[in-house]
Design an enzyme around this catalytic site. Structure first.
Site, PDB file in Angstrom:
ATOM      1  CG  ASP A 173       8.907   1.501  -0.532  1.00 41.57           C
ATOM      2  OD1 ASP A 173       8.889   2.721  -0.790  1.00 41.57           O
ATOM      3  OD2 ASP A 173       9.500   0.672  -1.243  1.00 41.57           O
TER       4      ASP A 173
ATOM      5  CG  HIS B 274       9.671   6.344   2.489  1.00 42.29           C
ATOM      6  ND1 HIS B 274       8.414   6.134   1.957  1.00 42.29           N
ATOM      7  CD2 HIS B 274      10.436   5.284   2.074  1.00 42.29           C
ATOM      8  CE1 HIS B 274       8.418   5.020   1.241  1.00 42.29           C
ATOM      9  NE2 HIS B 274       9.627   4.491   1.301  1.00 42.29           N
TER      10      HIS B 274
END
Length: 306
Positions: A101, A285
């Site tokens: 991320d 994610h």
């Protein structure tokens, strides 16, 4: 088991978890938003057991690390500077830098700005971003509208207050990631309150993150987003510059980032030494937490090839 301590980097106390011998090759693991070094709990053991010295810092603004008050103290140059200072503080000339991320953005930029200290770079979830012709927040508003989360995060105090109102609820919603068909304003309100945690996250894991963000708040992490346009302005000299160290990209097939920022031809052009792009099935994610065995195997393959 990893040990923890703080080191002084660029005038800040940075907390880190580390495992492995100081004589082993160094691997630095950089977390994303909203996470901490704890998001790498499954990687520390596996990489150390394979013969690597593994270090996962709470990046500035997060966890038990210092949190500068000024927004401009979270520019990409500050974040890369922390990584370089960490590598030097640990007595190494080079490291493999792995990010997830926002940590991926820091990792890619560390390899771009300081290829001399990066043996290899791994981005998880977020691919390298070619520097575009327009400021990033202009692009996101054009593509996704003014309520896109990165644009919503810009006003100091607004998202901070929303996310901190009920930290446990915020993290449950964001980590579970189930879209609300009738979303409330804000960021966490876009997701449903889950009836149970996702399989990869235990109540004990959640409690660790809740305690960390209760202590730190969310402002430090939000300040990374508040520097997106500043970073774009200040990196003009690196327009079209390649990321030259050997690289690896890992992405969950169900990760929404793939639709926003795909590893397309433009992104691939930035990483001429991309060794592989690995798609992880049954994974959203939170890649290294959701599918640690797959991620660990991919990291070890890449490390051995170096």
């Amino acid at each position: 088991m990893p040990s923890t301590r703080s080191v002084r980097l660029n005038g800040l106390d940075i907390h880190l978890a580390e495992q492995g011998s100081s004589t082993d090759p160094l691997v630095v693991l950089l977390h994303g938003f909203p996470e901490t070094s704890y998001s790498w709990r499954h990687q520390l053991d596996a990489l150390a057991a394979a013969g690597y010295r593994v270090v996962a810092p709470d990046q500035r603004g997060y966890g038990a690390s210092d949190r500068p008050a000024a927004i401009d103290q979270y520019s990409i140059f500050h974040l890369v500077g922390d990584v370089v200072a960490l590598i030097r503080e640990l007595g190494s000339e080079q490291a493999v830098v792995v990010g997830h991320d926002w940590g991926s953005i820091v990792a890619w930029n560390t390899a771009l700005l300081r290829p001399d200290v990066v043996r290899g770079v791994v981005g998880i979830s977020v691919p390298p971003w070619p520097r575009g012709a327009l400021p990033p927040l202009t692009v996101t508003e054009q593509r996704f509208g003014p309520d896109f989360y990165q644009n919503y995060f810009q006003e100091p105090g607004v998202a901070d207050a929303e996310l901190e109102k009920d930290i446990a609820s915020t993290l449950r919603r964001v980590y579970a990631g189930v879209p609300d068909p009738d979303p409330a304003p804000g960021f966490a309100g876009r997701f449903l309150e889950p009836t149970q945690l996702p399989a990869w996250l235990t109540e004990q894991d959640l409690a660790v993150f809740v305690d960390q963000f209760t202590a730190s708040g969310f402002t430090g992490g939000l300040n990374y987003y508040r520097n997106l346009d500043r970073n774009w302005e200040q990196t003009a000299a690196w327009q079209d510059a390649p990321i030259t160290p050997p690289s690896l990209y890992i992405s969950g097939l169900d990760d929404a980032v793939r639709t926003m920022y795909p590893l397309d031809d433009a992104a691939r052009a930035v990483v001429p030494n991309l060794r592989a792009a690995i798609d992880v099935p049954n994974c959203g994610h939170w890649t290294q937490q959701e599918q640690p065995a797959v991620v660990n195997a991919a990291l070890l393959d890449f490390l051995r090839e170096l």
